[in-house]
Design a protein around this motif. Sequence first.
Motif: not given
Lengths: 268, 747
Positions: B578, B599, B601, B609-612, B653-659, B697
């Motif tokens: 959305q 924007y 999300r 969890n966010l889709v990487p 957003p990347l896997p393992f909660s990184e940016r 990642n």
Amino acid sequence: MNRRSLVLALLLVAPLGCGDTTGSQRVTFAVEAAGIARDATQPLTFTTDQGWTITLTEARMALGPLYLNTLRPLESDRRSPLRRHIEDFLIPSAWADGESHLGAGRIVAQVTTQSEIDVLDPTLTALPGGGDGIDEAALTAEAWFFNRDGALGGAAVRVAGTARKDDQEIPFAGALVIDASVVSTGGSLDEARKVRGIPASVTPTEGGALRVRLDPRGWFDGADFRELALGTLRDGRYRFTPLDNVGRAFLSRSRARAVFAITFSPTR
Amino acid sequence: MEASPRAHTHLVTCRFYRHFCAGLLLRSAAALGQTPALPTTLAGPLEAPPEEAVVRGRGTPPRGAGDVNITVGNLAQVPRSSAGELLRLAPGMFIANGLGEGHADQVFLRGFDARSGQDLEFSVNGVPINEPAHPHGQGYADTHFLIPELVESLRVLEGPFDPRQGDFAVAGSAQYTLRLPARGAHIQYRGGSFNTHRVLALWGPDGESAGTFGGVELASSEGYGQNRSYERATANAQYEGHAGSLTWRVLAMSYAVRYRSAGVIREDDYRAGRIGFYDTYDSTQGSEVSRHLVSADLESTRESSVLRAQAWASLRNFRLRENFTGSLLDVQQPYQSPHAQRGDLIDQAASTVDVGMRASARLRTTWQSRVQSVEFGAYGRHNAVDSTQQRLRATTDVPYLTDYSLGNSVSNLALYLDAELRPLSWLVLRGGLRADLFQYDILDRCAVRGVTVRGAPLDAECLSADRAGYRSPTERRTSGGVAWQPRGAVFVGPWKGVTVALSAGLGARSADPVYLGNDQQLPFSPITALEGGLVFERRVAGLALTARGLYYRTHVGQDLIFNETEGRNTLASGTTRQGALVAARATNAWLDLSAHVTYARATFDDDGNLVPYVPEWVARFDGAVNHPLPWRIRGRAITASAGVGITFVAPRPLPFSERGESIFTVDTQVGARWAYYELGFVAQNLFDAQYAWGQYNFTSDFQSRDYPTLVPARHFTAGPPRQLFMVFTLHFGAAAARHGAPTEPPR
């Protein structure tokens, strides 16, 4: 767009931005290693299952790389014989594929540097480079043996000491060298260098410390040192090799899971 | 001044499909020296067309606030490397390509990482481009066979809101229209950084419509770093004829490319100086691709009906070698003789025969002085795809393992009903129902692999035995199912130029044959989408202004997420997107400005969890001017032009909660034309920003350390550094002879 509309639009969009995770996190941590905790002023002496009392004067290991795996450790079957027979009859055990009988698992943390550890020194020493991984629970560890120059002289483990039994005292020395001589029939060098399934129920966290203690007290279980005395002394010691029973025992026992005790401290 | 008969056709056409033709009006009017007509309302015409109207054109009325018809127009002055990059003009769209000059663009749209096209339905002059059962990913869509100068307009419909949208319309559809309004012959040379050369020849014979054209292109470059060279040849041609109410077209395209790919770089290796930003680990990565396509379509336009029929056929060959993980995956297995890591180089190959048709009949009537219409349509497509994936030994390219070998036959038949109703002067309802039947016939030529079979020789592939004894090494799987997809939109207005648009629809993406079991009943992933927004269309201060703002939400039943071990997207759980976007475009005869901010999300349904890999914020600005200078040489005016394109992508957003890192690039072009001659200078990535197109990642081991690396690490594919080009064009023909002459109407 007037100011009121802009504020309204921002208010509508702002709640969508909450929560910023895609799952677990990458972490880095320190790695510390030493021999078993003991009084360092006293020599390390222990008795083997064959009744030999061993006093080590040198024990060095090339530690690293190390990996933490999600794989469950192998456990002995603690069921009663009756229950085991009934259950195995009703639900036969499955054959397992994958890397050996352990399966491949998933690596969640690693130490990709190698350091020389004095196994006789009980003081934890930080390894350069540390480790990295993700903050997921590991159940086992893997230690991969590679040879190292310097004090180890091109070996992965080097040991020296004296074995005593009854009135016999046999000074000895030897090493574990990872080469074709350690490869079993049908196996590979890559398999031979790996010690897998070391119990290590740890969860790496950022800023913590992985602690590895190396226990040499089982290295000579099963060895009968009398065979060495049939050979010749060099530099005052008998040298064991993979061709004698002491060398074969050392080859196996120095790569045993029980050598490694792995814990994780959330703080350094 | 009298309009030419061809211009008249456009103008009359646009009385019917005003929105689609807004750009055409601008272009035609500009060519005639007239003040451009206003883009008209989303709701379309409110009155019946005059009886004498002759309607021609492929445009369709909009289906939502996110349905944009983009006429390239003066924004052609903004530097672009491919037709795929034109998608950046669409709100929320971000295009990346770090894997090679001929690799399909990676498309990000409204929270979707469509990778190589899986979530965006591409078509060119009505011919579908996405490739079902492609080894590099279901729906692989490579648009590099299009000559970008021939793309006149692009319709991007974000969301599955039109019953005409077919397979892969998950995030939406992108429909390219090729035409060449600039008649005459045009020969262009472009050369510059990294020994890049491109020769382009376009031809639009005078006296024929803009739908008749020919174009050929030859290009080569050493590329902007190690292992990035390419050689490409492209030919696009179409003839458009008219006979009374009948319009017919024959389109032919041919394309071949050979390119090298640098692949990914580990960030820790780059930071430690073990490898350069634009280097490669494996110089055997690369690809060879060819495509040959013919299409014919007929269109009969009468007062009360529009009948269309189209058929196409194409042949494609594809081979790609890529390595995302180095030497990680080739672990010793019990059924293999002892070996060390042999490398993870993937060799994917496909040979595809694609035939299809579409036909529709739109019937119109007038009720309460308002046009009402209904359309019946059919669509059929069959793809025969022979695909394999093997693993190659590092450096020697010798295959050592077959991942799969499939003979796929994928059929997609669809029927739809679409209506456009105008019960009130301020209310328009558009929508209908689409039913897609997907049918798969998969011959797995290597059905038994990777298992221990007692007595089988070591390293055997495609075994003719399993644990029960002998069996054939092949296995056939068939599957099929129908997806029912209602779609609709409501338009209310306009009031003072503002129209309210609400859209909803169900869509479907066909399943990847690799994951299909025998007799699987629903071989597609269902998609539910909602959208609501406002669209403003008016002339303001002499500019034709369009602005829109909207909210959207899309749910995907089974998503596809990038998997580095396969080098493609693989099956994941359900996801929801959305977000919101705002976009605006202002145009007159010499100025064209476009901007959008989106924007998005995207979250997994099971754990939130966010889709990487999906960028949350994407912003783009395009601006161009094209105006005569006050000076003349030999009586001819000099026309100056300039364009700028600015892209911003927030950290993903990347896997393992990184940016990841943000992307900010500026591309510019300046040029001048006098009579037959035109000279331009292009700077892409003007400020030489060092950035990563793709950031990931995952675990890899490129043997850059003493010991294997087995935990996830940051990887990237390098975006291009600053590139400078000189562009020289020779124009021939009647229009070129008049260019800048005093008799030519002022712009």
